[in-house]
Motif scaffolding. Structure first.
Motif, short mmCIF file in Angstrom:
data_model
loop_
_atom_site.label_atom_id
_atom_site.label_comp_id
_atom_site.label_asym_id
_atom_site.label_seq_id
_atom_site.Cartn_x
_atom_site.Cartn_y
_atom_site.Cartn_z
N LEU A 82 0.85 -1.20 0.00
CA LEU A 82 0.00 0.00 0.00
C LEU A 82 0.88 1.25 0.00
N PRO A 83 1.59 1.51 -1.09
CA PRO A 83 2.50 2.67 -1.14
C PRO A 83 1.74 3.98 -0.93
N GLY A 84 2.37 4.84 -0.20
CA GLY A 84 1.74 6.13 0.10
C GLY A 84 1.15 6.17 1.49
N ALA A 85 0.78 5.01 2.04
CA ALA A 85 0.17 5.00 3.36
C ALA A 85 1.16 5.42 4.43
N LYS A 101 -7.17 -0.58 2.20
CA LYS A 101 -7.20 0.35 1.07
C LYS A 101 -6.39 1.58 1.41
N ALA A 102 -5.61 2.07 0.43
CA ALA A 102 -4.80 3.26 0.64
C ALA A 102 -4.75 4.07 -0.65
N ASP A 103 -4.90 5.38 -0.52
CA ASP A 103 -4.83 6.28 -1.66
C ASP A 103 -3.58 7.15 -1.53
N SER A 104 -2.94 7.36 -2.67
CA SER A 104 -1.78 8.25 -2.70
C SER A 104 -1.93 9.18 -3.90
N THR A 105 -0.98 10.06 -4.09
CA THR A 105 -1.06 10.99 -5.22
C THR A 105 -0.86 10.27 -6.55
N ASP A 106 -0.23 9.10 -6.53
CA ASP A 106 0.03 8.38 -7.77
C ASP A 106 -1.02 7.32 -8.11
N ALA A 107 -1.58 6.67 -7.08
CA ALA A 107 -2.52 5.58 -7.36
C ALA A 107 -3.26 5.18 -6.10
N SER A 108 -4.30 4.40 -6.32
CA SER A 108 -5.06 3.81 -5.22
C SER A 108 -4.80 2.30 -5.24
N HIS A 109 -4.59 1.73 -4.06
CA HIS A 109 -4.33 0.31 -3.95
C HIS A 109 -5.32 -0.33 -2.98
N ALA A 130 -4.80 -2.16 -8.25
CA ALA A 130 -4.28 -0.80 -8.30
C ALA A 130 -4.96 -0.02 -9.41
N GLN A 131 -5.16 1.28 -9.15
CA GLN A 131 -5.73 2.19 -10.14
C GLN A 131 -4.91 3.47 -10.14
N PRO A 132 -4.13 3.72 -11.22
CA PRO A 132 -3.31 4.93 -11.28
C PRO A 132 -4.16 6.19 -11.26
N ALA A 133 -3.58 7.25 -10.73
CA ALA A 133 -4.29 8.53 -10.70
C ALA A 133 -4.39 9.13 -12.09
N ARG A 134 -3.39 8.89 -12.94
CA ARG A 134 -3.41 9.42 -14.30
C ARG A 134 -4.15 8.45 -15.22
N THR A 135 -5.05 8.99 -15.99
CA THR A 135 -5.86 8.14 -16.86
C THR A 135 -5.06 7.55 -18.02
N THR A 136 -3.90 8.12 -18.29
CA THR A 136 -3.08 7.62 -19.40
C THR A 136 -2.21 6.42 -18.98
#
Length: 281
Positions: free
Chosen positions: A68-71, A102-110, A250-256
């Motif tokens: 859970l990176p970002g946590a 569950k953890a949300d960060s600026t890069d992605a949600s895991h 995982a779901q990246p914050a950037r749609t690309t």
């Protein structure tokens, strides 16, 4: 004279009674011996596990920080809440337990979840292990893993392309198996497909993990009105009469961006290996 006639009669009567008792005892003994030597009903052996591990405490904090990176960058109070996990409500904690993070960060949600299921057979002729094997087989069939190609078929196709007859007939094993219907729930999103999965990382059977194992990898849209993509990796393995399911997404914050299949699979398999070792202790 009458006394002498009475004694032999009494002796004859006693002899008859003794003979009768001996005959009855012999008959009774034969009946007992016959029953004792008769066929005995066999009862299948119980499973190795009688209880389940506590799921939310089954994963160490250092492992959760990696998954859970970002946590770890959040305030301590929020970290405690995230790493504590949320227990899944079940009706019988001796049979099934689970936990989610569950953890949300600026890069992605895991997201991460683990599920422990202890299978019990209520048929005395079927062992808990055999019943667990049946349950696991249904889960694997529901995942609809791709059927590996037979090398003989590739050789035959090359021969056909060059105008010669194939040396081997096409194997029926290359025909995709239909997805079975039933109560088993697929480990991935049923509306998704393993599109975007690199070669060698397709959903497949795993070796050297428990008694049996497989991995699924599904890439889907994040939801209505969103162009982001979510990847969900599931690892399911059986050890004796316990089935463990790990779901890591995982779901990246950037749609690309598209979630990295290799990274997610490696982390999910590493966690599965640790849990398998703990169950074998």
């Amino acid at each position: 004279m009458q006394r002498k006639a009475y004694v032999p009669g009494l002796a004859a009567l006693l002899a008859a009674l003794v003979a009768g008792c001996t005959a009855d005892t012999g008959t009774g003994g034969s009946a007992i011996d016959s029953k004792a030597g008769g066929p005995k009903s066999s009862v299948a052996a119980p499973g190795k596990y009688r209880t389940l591990r506590e799921p939310c405490g089954s994963i160490g904090r250092s492992t959760l920080k990696d998954l859970l990176p970002g946590a770890a960058e959040l305030p301590e109070e929020q970290q405690q809440r995230i790493f504590r996990g949320t227990a899944v409500v079940t009706y019988d904690t001796d049979r099934r337990v689970g936990c989610g993070w569950k953890a949300d960060s600026t890069d992605a949600s895991h997201v991460l979840s683990v599920d422990f299921e202890r299978v019990v057979s209520y048929d005395p002729a079927v062992s808990d292990d055999d019943r667990a094997q049946e349950v696991f087989a249904k889960k694997q069939a529901a995942a609809a893993l791709p059927v590996p190609a037979d090398p003989r078929d590739e050789k035959g196709q090359e021969s056909t392309a060059t105008g010669s007859s194939p040396s081997q007939p096409q194997s029926p094993s290359t025909t995709p198996k239909p997805t079975p219907t039933g109560s088993a729930t697929p480990t991935g999103n049923p509306s998704g497909t393993p599109s975007g999965t690199p070669d060698g990382l397709e959903p497949r059977v795993l070796d050297s993990l428990g008694d049996a194992a497989f991995i699924d990898d599904v890439l889907t849209g994040a939801g209505a009105g969103s162009t982001a993509q979510r990847r969900t990796v599931s690892v399911v393995f059986r050890t004796s009469n316990v089935i463990v399911t790990i779901v890591y997404g995982a779901q990246p914050a950037r749609t690309t961006e598209v979630p990295d299949s290799k990274e997610l699979q490696e982390k999910a398999q590493s966690l599965a290996g640790r849990l398998a070792e703990e169950f074998s202790d």
